[in-house]
Design a protein around this motif. Structure first.
Motif, PDB file in Angstrom:
ATOM      1  N   ASP A 203      11.765  -6.396  10.943  1.00 31.60           N
ATOM      2  CA  ASP A 203      11.911  -6.284   9.375  1.00 31.60           C
ATOM      3  C   ASP A 203      10.860  -5.874   8.732  1.00 31.60           C
ATOM      4  O   ASP A 203       9.793  -6.024   9.297  1.00 31.60           O
ATOM      5  N   PRO A 204      11.031  -5.577   7.336  1.00 34.78           N
ATOM      6  CA  PRO A 204       9.723  -5.133   6.680  1.00 34.78           C
ATOM      7  C   PRO A 204       8.562  -6.116   6.524  1.00 34.78           C
ATOM      8  O   PRO A 204       7.285  -5.828   6.701  1.00 34.78           O
ATOM      9  N   ALA A 205       8.956  -7.614   6.445  1.00 31.55           N
ATOM     10  CA  ALA A 205       8.099  -8.509   6.652  1.00 31.55           C
ATOM     11  C   ALA A 205       7.184  -8.588   7.683  1.00 31.55           C
ATOM     12  O   ALA A 205       5.844  -8.639   7.902  1.00 31.55           O
ATOM     13  N   ASP A 206       7.942  -8.494   8.984  1.00 27.55           N
ATOM     14  CA  ASP A 206       7.118  -8.699  10.216  1.00 27.55           C
ATOM     15  C   ASP A 206       6.290  -7.391  10.239  1.00 27.55           C
ATOM     16  O   ASP A 206       5.324  -7.433  10.674  1.00 27.55           O
ATOM     17  N   GLU A 207       6.549  -6.182   9.761  1.00 21.44           N
ATOM     18  CA  GLU A 207       5.883  -4.944   9.782  1.00 21.44           C
ATOM     19  C   GLU A 207       4.633  -5.241   9.069  1.00 21.44           C
ATOM     20  O   GLU A 207       3.615  -5.038   9.541  1.00 21.44           O
ATOM     21  N   GLU A 208       4.673  -5.879   7.681  1.00 23.26           N
ATOM     22  CA  GLU A 208       3.609  -6.240   6.846  1.00 23.26           C
ATOM     23  C   GLU A 208       2.694  -6.941   7.638  1.00 23.26           C
ATOM     24  O   GLU A 208       1.369  -6.922   7.488  1.00 23.26           O
ATOM     25  N   GLN A 209       3.292  -8.008   8.301  1.00 27.67           N
ATOM     26  CA  GLN A 209       2.491  -8.997   8.827  1.00 27.67           C
ATOM     27  C   GLN A 209       1.415  -8.490   9.957  1.00 27.67           C
ATOM     28  O   GLN A 209       0.263  -8.682  10.239  1.00 27.67           O
ATOM     29  N   VAL A 210       2.265  -7.257  10.900  1.00 28.73           N
ATOM     30  CA  VAL A 210       1.402  -6.730  11.840  1.00 28.73           C
ATOM     31  C   VAL A 210       0.229  -6.067  11.265  1.00 28.73           C
ATOM     32  O   VAL A 210      -0.810  -5.853  11.471  1.00 28.73           O
ATOM     33  N   LYS A 211       0.452  -5.190  10.163  1.00 28.15           N
ATOM     34  CA  LYS A 211      -0.366  -4.057   9.547  1.00 28.15           C
ATOM     35  C   LYS A 211      -1.411  -4.971   8.819  1.00 28.15           C
ATOM     36  O   LYS A 211      -2.697  -4.552   9.008  1.00 28.15           O
ATOM     37  N   ALA A 212      -1.239  -6.250   8.416  1.00 26.93           N
ATOM     38  CA  ALA A 212      -2.265  -7.077   7.460  1.00 26.93           C
ATOM     39  C   ALA A 212      -3.594  -7.638   8.639  1.00 26.93           C
ATOM     40  O   ALA A 212      -4.375  -7.668   8.338  1.00 26.93           O
ATOM     41  N   GLU A 213      -3.039  -7.485   9.905  1.00 26.53           N
ATOM     42  CA  GLU A 213      -4.041  -7.913  11.139  1.00 26.53           C
ATOM     43  C   GLU A 213      -5.063  -6.692  11.442  1.00 26.53           C
ATOM     44  O   GLU A 213      -5.751  -7.140  12.163  1.00 26.53           O
ATOM     45  N   GLY A 214      -4.805  -5.501  10.833  1.00 29.65           N
ATOM     46  CA  GLY A 214      -5.602  -4.510  11.050  1.00 29.65           C
ATOM     47  C   GLY A 214      -6.797  -4.518  10.327  1.00 29.65           C
ATOM     48  O   GLY A 214      -7.172  -5.303   9.614  1.00 29.65           O
ATOM     49  N   PRO A 215      -7.775  -3.720  10.589  1.00 28.15           N
ATOM     50  CA  PRO A 215      -7.648  -2.350  11.325  1.00 28.15           C
ATOM     51  C   PRO A 215      -7.893  -2.400  12.617  1.00 28.15           C
ATOM     52  O   PRO A 215      -7.618  -1.287  13.384  1.00 28.15           O
ATOM     53  N   GLY A 216      -8.062  -3.371  13.231  1.00 29.06           N
ATOM     54  CA  GLY A 216      -8.347  -3.671  14.706  1.00 29.06           C
ATOM     55  C   GLY A 216      -6.941  -3.621  15.463  1.00 29.06           C
ATOM     56  O   GLY A 216      -6.200  -4.531  15.064  1.00 29.06           O
ATOM     57  N   ARG A 217      -6.877  -2.629  16.290  1.00 29.74           N
ATOM     58  CA  ARG A 217      -5.433  -2.624  16.971  1.00 29.74           C
ATOM     59  C   ARG A 217      -5.392  -4.093  17.713  1.00 29.74           C
ATOM     60  O   ARG A 217      -4.153  -4.254  17.853  1.00 29.74           O
ATOM     61  N   GLY A 218      -6.234  -4.372  18.298  1.00 27.66           N
ATOM     62  CA  GLY A 218      -6.018  -5.727  19.311  1.00 27.66           C
ATOM     63  C   GLY A 218      -5.382  -6.803  18.497  1.00 27.66           C
ATOM     64  O   GLY A 218      -4.279  -7.663  19.106  1.00 27.66           O
ATOM     65  N   LYS A 219      -5.787  -7.037  17.377  1.00 30.33           N
ATOM     66  CA  LYS A 219      -5.288  -8.043  16.532  1.00 30.33           C
ATOM     67  C   LYS A 219      -3.858  -7.780  16.154  1.00 30.33           C
ATOM     68  O   LYS A 219      -2.943  -8.659  15.970  1.00 30.33           O
ATOM     69  N   MET A 220      -3.424  -6.545  15.775  1.00 33.24           N
ATOM     70  CA  MET A 220      -2.350  -6.155  15.505  1.00 33.24           C
ATOM     71  C   MET A 220      -1.207  -6.159  16.561  1.00 33.24           C
ATOM     72  O   MET A 220      -0.042  -6.666  16.226  1.00 33.24           O
ATOM     73  N   ILE A 221      -1.591  -5.777  17.748  1.00 35.84           N
ATOM     74  CA  ILE A 221      -0.776  -5.874  18.945  1.00 35.84           C
ATOM     75  C   ILE A 221      -0.565  -7.397  19.330  1.00 35.84           C
ATOM     76  O   ILE A 221       0.510  -7.804  19.494  1.00 35.84           O
ATOM     77  N   ASP A 222      -1.624  -8.213  19.089  1.00 39.24           N
ATOM     78  CA  ASP A 222      -1.327  -9.557  19.140  1.00 39.24           C
ATOM     79  C   ASP A 222      -0.445 -10.249  18.276  1.00 39.24           C
ATOM     80  O   ASP A 222       0.389 -11.085  18.589  1.00 39.24           O
ATOM     81  N   LYS A 223      -0.434  -9.802  17.124  1.00 41.80           N
ATOM     82  CA  LYS A 223       0.640 -10.347  16.290  1.00 41.80           C
ATOM     83  C   LYS A 223       2.220  -9.841  16.255  1.00 41.80           C
ATOM     84  O   LYS A 223       2.928 -10.380  16.157  1.00 41.80           O
TER      85      LYS A 223
END
Length: 106
Positions: A34-54
């Motif tokens: 959902d949009p909130a989940d996507e925002e949580q993932v993007k908030a972990e950026g800009p490093g892709r490793g943290k985004m993938i972990d989230k």
């Protein structure tokens, strides 16, 4: 997500973390996040490793169709990664095989 699918994601976490193209995959996860989940993932950026972990932390908490929808999205972007997950899940549907079959009939 069922226990078997969670275990598959856990076992392949490091290879997904290494190879997943998260920026290109996110737009294809509208049936998963959902949009909130996507925002949580993007908030972990800009490093892709943290985004993938989230992303991999969020997926197991989603509904029963999450794994299948994740793999379908992955097939559009990185079919070989999707095939690794599909083979372990017992689904013999190989996206690369479909491409090869389709191309051989042209």
């Amino acid at each position: 997500m069922n226990v078997k699918d969670r275990d598959i994601l856990r076992r392949h976490w490091s290879s997904l973390r290494q190879d997943l193209d998260i920026e290109n995959l996110l737009p294809h996860l509208v049936d998963v996040l959902d949009p909130a989940d996507e925002e949580q993932v993007k908030a972990e950026g800009p490093g892709r490793g943290k985004m993938i972990d989230k992303l991999l932390e969020i997926l197991p908490r989603k509904g029963p169709a999450t794994f299948d929808n994740f793999v379908k999205a992955l097939q559009r972007i990185q079919p070989l990664l999707a095939d690794i997950l599909l083979q372990e899940s017992g689904n013999q549907t190989c996206s690369l095989c479909h491409v090869l079959r389709r191309n051989s009939t042209l």
